[in-house]
Design a protein around this motif. Sequence first.
Motif, PDB file in Angstrom:
ATOM      1  N   LYS A   1      35.617  96.976  17.731  1.00  0.00           N
ATOM      2  CA  LYS A   1      36.069  96.800  19.101  1.00  0.00           C
ATOM      3  C   LYS A   1      37.537  96.395  19.091  1.00  0.00           C
ATOM      4  N   ILE A   2      38.345  97.058  19.934  1.00  0.00           N
ATOM      5  CA  ILE A   2      39.773  96.740  20.023  1.00  0.00           C
ATOM      6  C   ILE A   2      40.095  96.309  21.447  1.00  0.00           C
ATOM      7  N   VAL A   3      40.564  95.053  21.602  1.00  0.00           N
ATOM      8  CA  VAL A   3      40.999  94.577  22.912  1.00  0.00           C
ATOM      9  C   VAL A   3      42.520  94.517  22.899  1.00  0.00           C
ATOM     10  N   ALA A   4      43.141  95.222  23.828  1.00  0.00           N
ATOM     11  CA  ALA A   4      44.604  95.219  23.881  1.00  0.00           C
ATOM     12  C   ALA A   4      45.084  94.412  25.071  1.00  0.00           C
ATOM     13  N   ASP A   5      46.136  93.666  24.842  1.00  0.00           N
ATOM     14  CA  ASP A   5      46.733  92.913  25.935  1.00  0.00           C
ATOM     15  C   ASP A   5      47.355  93.872  26.944  1.00  0.00           C
ATOM     16  N   LEU A   6      47.437  93.414  28.202  1.00  0.00           N
ATOM     17  CA  LEU A   6      47.989  94.255  29.264  1.00  0.00           C
ATOM     18  C   LEU A   6      49.406  94.723  28.943  1.00  0.00           C
ATOM     19  N   ALA A   7      50.158  93.888  28.215  1.00  0.00           N
ATOM     20  CA  ALA A   7      51.536  94.255  27.891  1.00  0.00           C
ATOM     21  C   ALA A   7      51.593  95.397  26.881  1.00  0.00           C
TER      22      ALA A   7
ATOM     23  N   ALA B   1      51.377  77.256  39.521  1.00  0.00           N
ATOM     24  CA  ALA B   1      51.614  76.508  38.282  1.00  0.00           C
ATOM     25  C   ALA B   1      50.305  76.501  37.519  1.00  0.00           C
ATOM     26  N   ALA B   2      50.397  76.579  36.215  1.00  0.00           N
ATOM     27  CA  ALA B   2      49.171  76.629  35.422  1.00  0.00           C
ATOM     28  C   ALA B   2      49.439  76.122  34.013  1.00  0.00           C
ATOM     29  N   ASN B   3      48.378  75.671  33.406  1.00  0.00           N
ATOM     30  CA  ASN B   3      48.408  75.397  31.980  1.00  0.00           C
ATOM     31  C   ASN B   3      48.593  76.732  31.267  1.00  0.00           C
ATOM     32  N   VAL B   4      49.335  76.749  30.167  1.00  0.00           N
ATOM     33  CA  VAL B   4      49.539  78.017  29.463  1.00  0.00           C
ATOM     34  C   VAL B   4      48.203  78.624  29.023  1.00  0.00           C
ATOM     35  N   GLU B   5      47.259  77.766  28.707  1.00  0.00           N
ATOM     36  CA  GLU B   5      45.906  78.266  28.360  1.00  0.00           C
ATOM     37  C   GLU B   5      45.348  79.180  29.445  1.00  0.00           C
ATOM     38  N   LYS B   6      45.723  78.868  30.683  1.00  0.00           N
ATOM     39  CA  LYS B   6      45.117  79.518  31.839  1.00  0.00           C
ATOM     40  C   LYS B   6      46.071  80.487  32.544  1.00  0.00           C
ATOM     41  N   ALA B   7      47.374  80.292  32.374  1.00  0.00           N
ATOM     42  CA  ALA B   7      48.374  81.037  33.166  1.00  0.00           C
ATOM     43  C   ALA B   7      48.216  82.538  32.993  1.00  0.00           C
ATOM     44  N   GLU B   8      48.239  83.247  34.137  1.00  0.00           N
ATOM     45  CA  GLU B   8      47.983  84.687  34.116  1.00  0.00           C
ATOM     46  C   GLU B   8      49.275  85.474  33.891  1.00  0.00           C
ATOM     47  N   ALA B   9      49.134  86.544  33.082  1.00  0.00           N
ATOM     48  CA  ALA B   9      50.267  87.443  32.854  1.00  0.00           C
ATOM     49  C   ALA B   9      50.063  88.714  33.676  1.00  0.00           C
ATOM     50  N   ARG B  10      51.153  89.234  34.204  1.00  0.00           N
ATOM     51  CA  ARG B  10      51.070  90.525  34.919  1.00  0.00           C
ATOM     52  C   ARG B  10      51.128  91.671  33.913  1.00  0.00           C
TER      53      ARG B  10
ATOM     54  N   ILE C   1      45.270  88.794  27.525  1.00  0.00           N
ATOM     55  CA  ILE C   1      44.791  87.933  26.432  1.00  0.00           C
ATOM     56  C   ILE C   1      45.946  87.229  25.717  1.00  0.00           C
ATOM     57  N   ARG C   2      47.120  87.159  26.396  1.00  0.00           N
ATOM     58  CA  ARG C   2      48.239  86.485  25.734  1.00  0.00           C
ATOM     59  C   ARG C   2      48.671  85.247  26.510  1.00  0.00           C
ATOM     60  N   ASN C   3      49.431  84.389  25.843  1.00  0.00           N
ATOM     61  CA  ASN C   3      50.111  83.306  26.545  1.00  0.00           C
ATOM     62  C   ASN C   3      51.303  83.876  27.289  1.00  0.00           C
ATOM     63  N   VAL C   4      51.498  83.375  28.513  1.00  0.00           N
ATOM     64  CA  VAL C   4      52.708  83.775  29.221  1.00  0.00           C
ATOM     65  C   VAL C   4      53.917  83.164  28.515  1.00  0.00           C
ATOM     66  N   VAL C   5      55.080  83.739  28.775  1.00  0.00           N
ATOM     67  CA  VAL C   5      56.312  83.196  28.181  1.00  0.00           C
ATOM     68  C   VAL C   5      57.332  82.976  29.290  1.00  0.00           C
ATOM     69  N   HIS C   6      58.319  82.188  28.962  1.00  0.00           N
ATOM     70  CA  HIS C   6      59.394  81.888  29.899  1.00  0.00           C
ATOM     71  C   HIS C   6      59.992  83.187  30.428  1.00  0.00           C
ATOM     72  N   GLY C   7      60.116  83.301  31.734  1.00  0.00           N
ATOM     73  CA  GLY C   7      60.722  84.488  32.323  1.00  0.00           C
ATOM     74  C   GLY C   7      59.727  85.549  32.744  1.00  0.00           C
ATOM     75  N   ASP C   8      58.462  85.415  32.360  1.00  0.00           N
ATOM     76  CA  ASP C   8      57.449  86.367  32.830  1.00  0.00           C
ATOM     77  C   ASP C   8      57.439  86.378  34.360  1.00  0.00           C
ATOM     78  N   PRO C   9      57.147  87.538  34.951  1.00  0.00           N
ATOM     79  CA  PRO C   9      57.044  87.545  36.421  1.00  0.00           C
ATOM     80  C   PRO C   9      55.853  86.706  36.878  1.00  0.00           C
ATOM     81  N   CYS C  10      56.000  86.059  38.017  1.00  0.00           N
ATOM     82  CA  CYS C  10      54.912  85.229  38.554  1.00  0.00           C
ATOM     83  C   CYS C  10      53.719  86.099  38.900  1.00  0.00           C
ATOM     84  N   PRO C  11      52.514  85.694  38.573  1.00  0.00           N
ATOM     85  CA  PRO C  11      51.339  86.531  38.894  1.00  0.00           C
ATOM     86  C   PRO C  11      50.987  86.478  40.381  1.00  0.00           C
TER      87      PRO C  11
END
Lengths: 570, 570
Positions: B340-346, B230-239, B381-391
């Motif tokens: 500089k371009i930073v792309a999210d993992l998704a 469980a995590a704050n959305v600020e911190k929650a990791e996305a796969r 670098i994104r907020n996770v969303v409902h339904g994202d796989p658990c990291p």
Amino acid sequence: MRYTNCFIPTLKETPSDAEVVSHQLMLRAGMIRKLAAGIYNYLPLGLRSIRKVETIVREEMDRAGAIELLMPSVQPAELWQESTRWEQYGKELLRFKDRKDAEFCLGPTHEEVVTDIVRREVKSYRQMPFNLYQIQTKFRDEIRPRFGLMRGREFIMKDAYSFDVDSSASDLSYDKMYQAYRRIFQRCGLRFRAVEADTGSIGGSSSHEFMVLADSGEDAIVSCTQCEYAANVEKAEARPAPAEHAEPRPLEKVETPAKRSVEEVTAFLGIPSSALVKTLLVVADGTPVAALVRGDHDLNEIKLKHLLGCETLEMANEEMVTRVTGAPVGFAGPVGLNIKIVADLAVQGMKNFVTGANAGDLHLKNVTIGRDVTPTQYADIRNVVHGDPCPRCEAGHLELWRGIEVGHVFKLGTKYSEALRATYLDADGKEQTIFMGCYGIGISRTVAACIEQNHDADGIIFPIPIAPFHCIVSAVNTKDAEVMAACESLYRDLGAAGVEVLFDDRDERPGIKFKDADLIGIPLRLVVGSKNLADGKMELKTRRTGEVELLPLADAVEKIRSIVAEALGR
Amino acid sequence: MRYTNCFIPTLKETPSDAEVVSHQLMLRAGMIRKLAAGIYNYLPLGLRSIRKVETIVREEMDRAGAIELLMPSVQPAELWQESTRWEQYGKELLRFKDRKDAEFCLGPTHEEVVTDIVRREVKSYRQMPFNLYQIQTKFRDEIRPRFGLMRGREFIMKDAYSFDVDSSASDLSYDKMYQAYRRIFQRCGLRFRAVEADTGSIGGSSSHEFMVLADSGEDAIVSCTQCEYAANVEKAEARPAPAEHAEPRPLEKVETPAKRSVEEVTAFLGIPSSALVKTLLVVADGTPVAALVRGDHDLNEIKLKHLLGCETLEMANEEMVTRVTGAPVGFAGPVGLNIKIVADLAVQGMKNFVTGANAGDLHLKNVTIGRDVTPTQYADIRNVVHGDPCPRCEAGHLELWRGIEVGHVFKLGTKYSEALRATYLDADGKEQTIFMGCYGIGISRTVAACIEQNHDADGIIFPIPIAPFHCIVSAVNTKDAEVMAACESLYRDLGAAGVEVLFDDRDERPGIKFKDADLIGIPLRLVVGSKNLADGKMELKTRRTGEVELLPLADAVEKIRSIVAEALGR
């Protein structure tokens, strides 16, 4: 609690900046640490005693029907402006602005805030009486914070406020608090007196102070040897002295070269100080007034101020004395003095006494009231002294004590309710002003006062009800498994019996453990050592008496439990 | 307590200045009254709930071996200067000068003070570990105090500080507090989540927030449907998302007149928002950086800030966007962008997506990573969303919740001990820096959060453990002597059984009594009326379920006692 799991940083040396014994001992016992002038951390042991006092106060306030609430520390200026105390309170009221430049203060007391709550909610006489109290951290920006918790800037106080329909109902609320306060200080295990007191700047019509008796106390109080009368010396009433029957002798001038003080003049003339009358020049709202008191008495400026009804009263300076008497300081006298003269009741009827002659190096002998001096007014304007007759009963006389003020109850009347318009509708639908009382106890100060009253060369001697722990179990040798097992089971069984135990499980020499136990003042000490244990015994030492007895192991828990239960009135 | 002897000024109307439900209900239930912006009086009912939370917190802190002390509200500037927070803290730190012009602040937290205590007393590794805690009034000069106790300026907090010899010992202390916090909120009867959180300005290496779940919560949090994550959305990791297998199509320019937002562009082109990549221009310490996130995702600025290791991060303004992309706002894209371009993992592995074309009213279609764009870096670098796989686990996915932060635990490391030089000698006599943790619970906020979680249209629904009273006894007709006698004996017997009873002895209509009982949220209501009483019965209503049952008079006390005992875990 295990000593090794508590935070008790005791000190061997007395800290050099601690002037009074409670300050010294609370530092040495690891009860407090200074954060800034007059601002202290309450370390675990100190907090435990404070919480004991809080609990007793809370139980007795609840029992008296008062209702607990909690008001903020930070208070808006507007309310203090409404009561006019924003201007009057002086620098003890710490004021500041918030980030939006709004003015606030740190609450030194809560009359304004509580009256604001009540004026918004109370509409009808049917909602009264009630009494709201809180236990809360206050701040007063004392000019000379000192003496540790005795005169701190941030401190814990219980303050209560009663709300009644009229003066006689308010008297009943006041009396309930007075009785509750008596029970509180009795339950704390303190020797104290409830004394009549001046109402000072809080205002109102009547007031009692609760004084913990201690030789180091800042306040002088008196109580009657026979009846219930007790008062702060500021307030204590003196009876008129019986008139003298001696024949007046002729007025005489005597040379008293460079003799100014009562001691100098009476020694020089070979008379008792009670045969001299001091003429004290004061300035009341700018006007000089002469006050006559007997040489062995002290002027009570508060009584004189009340009598004159003035805003300010101060002793005249040298220039004023010379201007009024025509003589240097030390030779003032009432004969021929052309200002208002107030004579103390003890001076009324005096004959053949000595006063200054209003001329340098000269005094008058055989001055006689009525013949040589006719004061404008006689009144009780002196401090009472030990042995004075009681003003209330025929039989007793007054004894003097030193005391530390720990509680104060006031009848406020309508002072705050009028200023803040706290009113209600009476049974006839008519708007009336609420009558208030306010009632304070210095919680943190009570712990310090307790220590001023209860200590010896080795440290604090806490009464059981407000000791941080009731009992300390000292293992003489922590390497001895049997000793430790006996201690562990004592610790467990005493705890189960409702006794608060500090288990000194430190790997230290017995001497260090005993010194610390004495210093922190735990009332009962159980010492478990190999030798006594072999005989099935342990040692119980009572901190206050120093008495030591050997107890059979099997009896220890019940013995301690019963001592504690008795002290707590369970 | 008798209702007529309590001070419960309930309100029929919802105060117009109260925006959130806990604020509205605490005002209406007579639990609080505002003194100034963000500063509240805790009236008797409110204080009772606060004290319940305090007691649970104290018991669990004690059980975890923490030691209670009490530190001052007023703190000297010097300590805050030593930690450098005097400069860093900003305007929430309320600063003022005392009468001697010395600088002080009202403590918003106590890292400096407690570290000062400890550095003076701790010399050796043998004195650790320990944990000092207090329950104390704090002040933070919030710029927009609102929502009643949810975001006040003066509030009650429990703060604890652990002291350890090294990082792994500190981890153990942290874990003890984490477990204690879980027990605390369980015992309060609240639905909550402990979530991984960002450490923010307090600093340190690791942190968890304790979130009371409520639809009105300010914070978004996630938890896994399968594991403990469980995590704050600020911190929650996305796969990372799996790569797409589609064939890249040729890059195309399309006209998108005045279509700027994701919604506008995707609707215009008839594509899902996940087929578009947003190009967000930020300025990190003055330098522009492009961040690429999928159209259906939100940029997490905190993650990006940590990634870039910058002090400040803000969205680029219009001028900067035009300067960097050569196009008006809304048409930025990564193709040909020279920053500089930073792309999210998704975004990694995405093919045939739409982006802005860096020209007004133009977008690009079929953009493909690797072929058309090569980001400088890929990162989460994104907020996770409902339904994202658990990291953390393979099976679960993330659920989104709203939460209210009521507790926060931090591993501080040596941040404060280094600044204030809090050191000890290790077993080898070598000087080492102490490792610290800090642990806070918003006591007054917990009560407000409880109400946000537990209420209905009629008022508060308190869980038994922190309800101001467990049970309310309502006399339907106070004129009926038998009813009153039955109520009195219930009141007495329930009290003797350890149940906290509010006895509604008011001479009011039943409807008013029932409305007030529902409003103030007492969990159990016993209604005593003439008719049921004639049958030897009374009515028990459970506030939460609304269930009503008729109880034989003889069973009522035992029934209520057992419900309360079960809820309190006795």
